[in-house]
Write an enzyme that holds these catalytic residues in place. Structure first.
Site, PDB file in Angstrom:
ATOM      1  CE  LYS A 167      -8.939   2.168   1.675  1.00 61.08           C
ATOM      2  NZ  LYS A 167      -8.210   1.190   0.827  1.00 61.08           N
TER       3      LYS A 167
ATOM      4  CG  ASP B 110      -6.801  -0.083   3.907  1.00 60.93           C
ATOM      5  OD1 ASP B 110      -6.428  -0.371   2.759  1.00 60.93           O
ATOM      6  OD2 ASP B 110      -6.175   0.735   4.631  1.00 60.93           O
TER       7      ASP B 110
END
Ligand code: NDP
Ligand code: 2IT
Length: 463
Positions: A136, A176
């Site tokens: 991430k 995201d």
């Protein structure tokens, strides 16, 4: 016969042993500790049954990211002011494939949040059955209120450092919160320019230049497919259900669309400023308005009520201790905004309001106490790492299509997505029951996600 065992408490000696290791190393990372606690709480029977995981210190190794990069992102605002943000990429685990996971651009981003998201991603990606590791990244940059030129300059500066750490066989970022098609375009353009290559380094690309059809829809659709599987297993269906949806971004929008297709009715949406309640239902025409409002004009959800008088808008009150959106009577809930948006009071309100099914579109939207409250009240709870895995699953399908240099039809991708969500649901129930946590999707997701990664780590030795 009920073969379930009492779920270990978060403060059990087993869980504490691992939390102590982390708390000593990373005392200021509460979101990361929370995500770890939620997983470790499922693993005692797994380590007891497979002692070589303990001998090989697999869990200790899994808790430490393989690598973390942090970098400066300087850029210039339209008025000439020089801005400095922080960029990150966490490569948490690559035992089963290249790091894969989104980029988040939001002012709240810090290392704790990205480590929690990357840690969750390891198990989620494992559950998809696709060959992708967990990662991430992101920045504390806030795209809200910024012009397209400012967003482009920021993305170009961000990629000017990130490019040396990513690659289609190394680490493949996607979107995201705060990162959608626009940002992926600017990031990809800069990567291509710097590296002189056109590769599948990012997913969520537009279909005209290597993206997969249905990637934008996949997370929301997948969360609803997962909910439909839970409802069928419980002897019902989503048809006719009134549904609470939070957020109004990518995941919330496509969750609403699939709910409508399956005969359910979304009645709420939110953003960080407030939430709307439309008892008449958010139908396809109203949803189109929301999509145009949020994706094109980048406006606030409050505007919905100016257009549709059947709805009311309530401002967010951060000091209230609970979110009244979760008090609206309904049958099912799809938290699709952000982490920790359902606390224990909210969970009690959901139960009181008649909610019997929760499918987490967001990552870690429900606090551990709230999860216990829901499960103890008999609510079917699909944890984010299973329920929202459709997005990254279709990202993996985008990687497959890119490496074959071909494109599947929407129908083909949807068929794969449905099958993957069906399989994740089945695998969660299977793993839960074989380790004594009958019908508890949380433990099932953690155990099934863990085992595949743990076995790969054992096979690959101390790396
Ligand atoms: P978007 O940026 O498209 O939308 C986010 C929505 O959540 C916006 O409505 C935003 O409101 C709201 N929101 C964000 N932060 C907060 C906050 N701190 N408090 C209240 N509201 C907030 O993001 P996505 O829809 O992509 O992501 C939503 C969730 O789903 C996240 O948890 C993400 O990690 C998760 N997820 C996303 C996937 C994807 O494919 N995109 C895949 C799997 C999970 P505002 O406009 O006011 O900021
Ligand atoms: O949380 C997630 O799974 C995502 N933001 C999507 C990640 C991806 O690589 O598609």
């Amino acid at each position: 016969m009920d073969t379930s065992v009492a779920a270990p408490h978060a403060s059990s000696a087993f869980v504490q042993e691992y939390l102590d290791i982390l708390a000593a190393r990373d005392p200021h990372q509460p979101e990361f500790l929370q995500a770890v606690q939620e997983v470790v709480v499922s693993l005692e029977p797994v380590l007891d049954r497979h002692p070589h995981y303990r001998q090989q210190r697999v869990l200790q190794r899994l808790l430490e990211p393989e690598r973390v990069v942090q970098f400066r992102v300087p850029w210039q605002a339209d008025d000439g002011e020089v801005m400095v943000n922080r960029g990150y990429r966490v490569g948490f685990n690559s035992a089963i494939g290249p790091y894969k996971g989104g980029l988040r651009f939001h002012p709240s981003v810090n290392l704790s949040i990205l480590k929690f998201l990357a840690f969750e991603q390891i198990f989620k990606n494992s559950l998809t059955g696709q060959p992708i590791g967990g990662g991430k990244g992101g920045s504390d940059f806030d795209p809200r209120g910024r012009s397209n030129s400012e967003v482009m300059r920021f993305c170009q500066s961000f990629m000017t450092e990130l490019f040396r750490h990513v690659g289609h066989n190394t680490d493949v970022p996607a979107g995201d919160i705060g990162v959608g098609g626009r940002e992926i375009g600017y990031l990809f353009g800069q990567y291509k320019r710097i590296t002189n290559t056109f590769t599948g380094v990012l997913t969520g690309r537009a279909p005209g230049w290597g993206g997969s059809l249905l990637r934008p829809e996949a997370t929301g659709y997948g969360a609803v497919y997962f909910a439909a599987e839970m409802a069928t297993t419980a002897g019902g269906s989503l048809e006719g259900m009134k549904c609470l949806v939070s957020g109004s971004g990518n995941v919330a929008q496509y969750a609403c669309r699939k709910l409508l297709e399956l005969g359910a009715t979304p009645i709420t949406l939110s953003d960080s400023s407030g939430w709307i309640h439309d008892p008449a239902g958010i139908d396809e025409e109203k949803l189109q308005f929301v999509m145009e409002l949020k994706n094109e004009r980048r406006g606030r959800i409050a505007e919905y009520c100016e257009r549709y008088t059947s709805a009311t808008w309530t401002a967010t009150d951060r000091d209230a201790g609970s979110n009244p959106l979760w008090s609206v009577p309904a049958d099912a809930a799809f938290p699709s905004a952000t982490q920790n948006e359902i606390n224990d009071t909210d969970a009690r309100n959901l139960v009181e309001g008649g909610v019997r099914l929760v499918s987490e579109g967001a990552n870690m939207p429900t606090t551990p106490e709230a999860q216990d409250t829901l499960v103890e009240a008999g609510v079917k709870l699909g944890p984010g790492k299973a329920a929202n895995a459709g997005g990254v699953a279709v990202s993996a399908l985008e990687m497959a299509q890119a490496s074959q240099r071909l494109r599947w039809t929407t129908e083909e991708v949807d068929r794969h997505l449905k099958r993957i969500m069906h399989d994740i649901h089945a695998v969660c129930l299977d793993a839960a029951s074989s380790y004594g946590f009958v019908d508890d999707y949380r433990h099932g997701a953690n155990i099934a996600g863990f085992r595949k990664v743990a076995d790969a780590m054992v096979d690959q030795g101390l790396v």
